[in-house]
Motif scaffolding. Structure first.
Motif, mmCIF file in Angstrom:
data_model
loop_
_atom_site.group_PDB
_atom_site.id
_atom_site.type_symbol
_atom_site.label_atom_id
_atom_site.label_comp_id
_atom_site.label_asym_id
_atom_site.label_seq_id
_atom_site.Cartn_x
_atom_site.Cartn_y
_atom_site.Cartn_z
ATOM 1 N N ASP A 286 0.829 -1.210 0.000
ATOM 2 C CA ASP A 286 0.000 0.000 0.000
ATOM 3 C C ASP A 286 0.866 1.263 0.000
ATOM 4 O O ASP A 286 0.502 2.276 -0.609
ATOM 5 C CB ASP A 286 -0.988 0.003 1.169
ATOM 6 C CG ASP A 286 -0.327 -0.271 2.509
ATOM 7 O OD1 ASP A 286 0.922 -0.380 2.562
ATOM 8 O OD2 ASP A 286 -1.041 -0.395 3.517
ATOM 9 N N VAL B 247 -6.579 -1.610 -9.502
ATOM 10 C CA VAL B 247 -7.287 -2.884 -9.302
ATOM 11 C C VAL B 247 -6.477 -3.687 -8.279
ATOM 12 O O VAL B 247 -5.615 -4.492 -8.637
ATOM 13 C CB VAL B 247 -7.421 -3.660 -10.623
ATOM 14 C CG1 VAL B 247 -8.249 -4.923 -10.407
ATOM 15 C CG2 VAL B 247 -8.031 -2.785 -11.709
ATOM 16 N N VAL B 248 -6.759 -3.458 -7.014
ATOM 17 C CA VAL B 248 -5.940 -4.030 -5.941
ATOM 18 C C VAL B 248 -6.834 -4.718 -4.932
ATOM 19 O O VAL B 248 -7.750 -4.095 -4.380
ATOM 20 C CB VAL B 248 -5.100 -2.942 -5.241
ATOM 21 C CG1 VAL B 248 -4.293 -3.546 -4.100
ATOM 22 C CG2 VAL B 248 -4.183 -2.251 -6.234
ATOM 23 N N GLU B 249 -6.575 -6.012 -4.705
ATOM 24 C CA GLU B 249 -7.310 -6.734 -3.661
ATOM 25 C C GLU B 249 -6.871 -6.230 -2.289
ATOM 26 O O GLU B 249 -5.680 -6.020 -2.046
ATOM 27 C CB GLU B 249 -7.042 -8.237 -3.765
ATOM 28 C CG GLU B 249 -7.578 -8.857 -5.047
ATOM 29 C CD GLU B 249 -7.303 -10.350 -5.108
ATOM 30 O OE1 GLU B 249 -6.566 -10.847 -4.236
ATOM 31 O OE2 GLU B 249 -7.820 -11.009 -6.038
ATOM 32 N N SER B 250 -7.836 -6.041 -1.403
ATOM 33 C CA SER B 250 -7.541 -5.472 -0.089
ATOM 34 C C SER B 250 -6.569 -6.334 0.716
ATOM 35 O O SER B 250 -5.760 -5.819 1.493
ATOM 36 C CB SER B 250 -8.837 -5.281 0.701
ATOM 37 O OG SER B 250 -9.516 -6.531 0.851
ATOM 38 N N GLN B 251 -6.605 -7.656 0.502
ATOM 39 C CA GLN B 251 -5.744 -8.535 1.282
ATOM 40 C C GLN B 251 -4.260 -8.417 0.891
ATOM 41 O O GLN B 251 -3.383 -8.910 1.580
ATOM 42 C CB GLN B 251 -6.189 -9.984 1.123
ATOM 43 C CG GLN B 251 -6.128 -10.489 -0.320
ATOM 44 C CD GLN B 251 -6.545 -11.938 -0.435
ATOM 45 O OE1 GLN B 251 -6.267 -12.745 0.438
ATOM 46 N NE2 GLN B 251 -7.240 -12.264 -1.519
ATOM 47 N N THR B 252 -3.987 -7.748 -0.219
ATOM 48 C CA THR B 252 -2.593 -7.598 -0.649
ATOM 49 C C THR B 252 -1.920 -6.371 -0.035
ATOM 50 O O THR B 252 -0.701 -6.211 -0.172
ATOM 51 C CB THR B 252 -2.503 -7.486 -2.180
ATOM 52 O OG1 THR B 252 -3.176 -6.292 -2.609
ATOM 53 C CG2 THR B 252 -3.128 -8.688 -2.851
ATOM 54 N N GLY C 190 -2.382 -3.104 -10.810
ATOM 55 C CA GLY C 190 -3.170 -4.116 -10.113
ATOM 56 C C GLY C 190 -2.337 -5.013 -9.227
ATOM 57 O O GLY C 190 -1.113 -5.114 -9.371
ATOM 58 N N ARG D 172 -2.992 -8.869 -6.901
ATOM 59 C CA ARG D 172 -3.850 -9.901 -6.339
ATOM 60 C C ARG D 172 -2.979 -10.981 -5.707
ATOM 61 O O ARG D 172 -1.815 -11.157 -6.082
ATOM 62 C CB ARG D 172 -4.765 -10.510 -7.402
ATOM 63 C CG ARG D 172 -4.079 -11.367 -8.436
ATOM 64 C CD ARG D 172 -5.107 -12.199 -9.211
ATOM 65 N NE ARG D 172 -6.074 -11.375 -9.886
ATOM 66 C CZ ARG D 172 -5.986 -11.020 -11.168
ATOM 67 N NH1 ARG D 172 -4.960 -11.440 -11.900
ATOM 68 N NH2 ARG D 172 -6.890 -10.283 -11.730
ATOM 69 N N ARG D 173 -3.577 -11.674 -4.770
ATOM 70 C CA ARG D 173 -2.872 -12.779 -4.112
ATOM 71 C C ARG D 173 -3.304 -14.092 -4.735
ATOM 72 O O ARG D 173 -4.503 -14.350 -4.899
ATOM 73 C CB ARG D 173 -3.156 -12.790 -2.617
ATOM 74 C CG ARG D 173 -2.434 -13.908 -1.871
ATOM 75 C CD ARG D 173 -2.669 -13.834 -0.374
ATOM 76 N NE ARG D 173 -1.926 -14.891 0.330
ATOM 77 C CZ ARG D 173 -1.930 -15.064 1.653
ATOM 78 N NH1 ARG D 173 -2.634 -14.234 2.420
ATOM 79 N NH2 ARG D 173 -1.235 -16.037 2.195
ATOM 80 N N LEU E 82 2.327 -13.356 -4.846
ATOM 81 C CA LEU E 82 1.743 -12.034 -5.073
ATOM 82 C C LEU E 82 1.916 -11.689 -6.544
ATOM 83 O O LEU E 82 3.024 -11.736 -7.084
ATOM 84 C CB LEU E 82 2.451 -10.987 -4.203
ATOM 85 C CG LEU E 82 1.989 -9.538 -4.406
ATOM 86 C CD1 LEU E 82 0.542 -9.369 -3.968
ATOM 87 C CD2 LEU E 82 2.900 -8.577 -3.644
#
Length: 370
Positions: A235, A261-266, A300, A302-303, A308
């Motif tokens: 982040d 485009v970013v997953e919150s868990q990453t 972007g 994602r996990r 990653l």
């Protein structure tokens, strides 16, 4: 096994009592104790008048303690030579052992002379040459065997220290390479940003030029704070790239579009600082700057299990060529950084998109700060 934790920053051992010394002490005590037990067992299996004499056990115990003391004394003399090759160390120990064996043999004879009646009953002199030579040879074998075992331990210790020194040298070289690679990023970006300011001033867009300088100051403060090898949270890395795009939006207010485009868990994942910078910069420089139409720059993350996946892409009208100035070099730079930090655990794939533009994909281990 040698403990690496005792080695200093240069791969050397402290001068005080260390793990190698402890291993030698244990080896010495166990070695001589087994030797004494072997002699005692032989006396039990094959009893004779000598083994029945009063004081034999006490004399053998004294001889055992003497053997331990003398060989540990040898170690104190020889431990300063542990940097030498094992074979050279052994020959020095062997030469010293000849003298130590002589002292041990004389003291052993004295113990049996004073603590038993063997010499009186056998009508032997205190130092009978034949028996003295026989005892000397019987002591020489364990001393030389002890020296050989210590030489093997010294060889293992030297190898381990050499491995640590090699590792330290490689880490220093890697750190220097990472510093050089990262320092290639910042001047290149700074040059482009100052060109943008100059262009805005030339167009009498002084307010925007001042805005770019303020945003450039915030971006440089953010990026210069981290060490070349330091990993940062994803982040924070994305925040830095957002500041960069803020600067470029001043240059291209009507044509630059961005998509995150970013997953919150990453968000807590750890990544190399500025790893996305050359990809985002290439998207702007080679995708947007050459287009008269709006271009979207997408970043972007994602996990995928323990991996990653990061990507940067644009939908410019034409894909740039890796032979263009600065473009191929920045991709090579990023690939070398990933290889230095992660080795084969990271991958970098890039190329043109089927519908136009360019895409860069990065995969690396998913790690979070402890």
């Amino acid at each position: 096994m040698i403990d690496n934790d005792e080695l200093d920053d240069e791969g050397n051992r402290p001068r005080g009592f260390n793990s190698l010394d402890r291993m030698v002490v244990v080896l010495t005590i166990v070695f001589w104790t087994l030797n004494a037990l072997q002699l005692a067992a032989r006396g039990i299996i094959s009893p004779n008048a000598f083994n029945q004499l009063a004081g034999v056990g006490l004399a053998r115990t004294a001889s055992l303690l003497t053997g331990i003391t003398l060989t540990l004394g040898m170690w104190l003399v020889l431990r300063r030579l542990t940097e030498t090759r094992a074979l050279a160390w052994f020959w020095r120990a062997a030469i010293l052992g000849l003298g130590v064996c002589l002292v041990h043999t004389k003291l052993n004879a004295a113990y049996f002379w004073h603590l038993t009646e063997y010499h009186e009953l056998a009508d032997e002199r205190f130092f009978d040459l034949r028996n003295f030579a026989s005892t000397y040879i019987s002591f020489l074998y364990p001393i030389m065997t002890w020296a050989a075992l210590c030489a093997v331990m010294v060889a293992g210790d030297n190898l381990r220290r050499q491995q640590v020194r090699t590792s330290l040298a490689q880490a220093a070289a890697q750190q220097a390479q990472l510093s050089a690679l990262r320092l290639q990023i910042q001047p290149h970006f700074l040059f482009n940003a100052l060109n943008a300011v100059s262009s805005l001033i030339g167009q009498e867009r002084t307010r925007e030029a001042d805005d770019v300088l303020m945003r450039l100051s915030a971006f440089m403060k953010h990026t210069l704070a981290a060490a070349p090898r330091e990993l940062v949270r994803l982040d924070a890395e994305l925040e830095g790239q957002g500041r960069y795009l803020d600067i470029e939006e001043v240059r291209f207010p009507d044509r630059l579009r961005r998509r995150l485009v970013v997953e919150s868990q990453t968000a807590p994942a750890m990544v190399p600082g500025l790893i996305l910078q050359p990809f985002v910069e290439n998207a702007v420089k080679h995708g947007l700057a050459r287009s008269v139409e709006p271009v979207t720059v997408e970043v972007g993350a994602r996990r995928l299990g323990d991996r990653l996946h990061l990507w940067v892409c644009d939908d410019g009208p034409a894909a740039p060529s890796t032979s263009q100035e600065g473009f191929g070099r920045s991709l090579e730079n990023a690939g070398r950084r990933l290889a230095l930090i992660y080795g084969p655990s990271a991958s970098l794939v890039y190329g043109p998109r089927p519908d136009g533009g360019w895409r860069v994909d990065v995969e690396l281990p998913f790690e979070v700060a402890a």
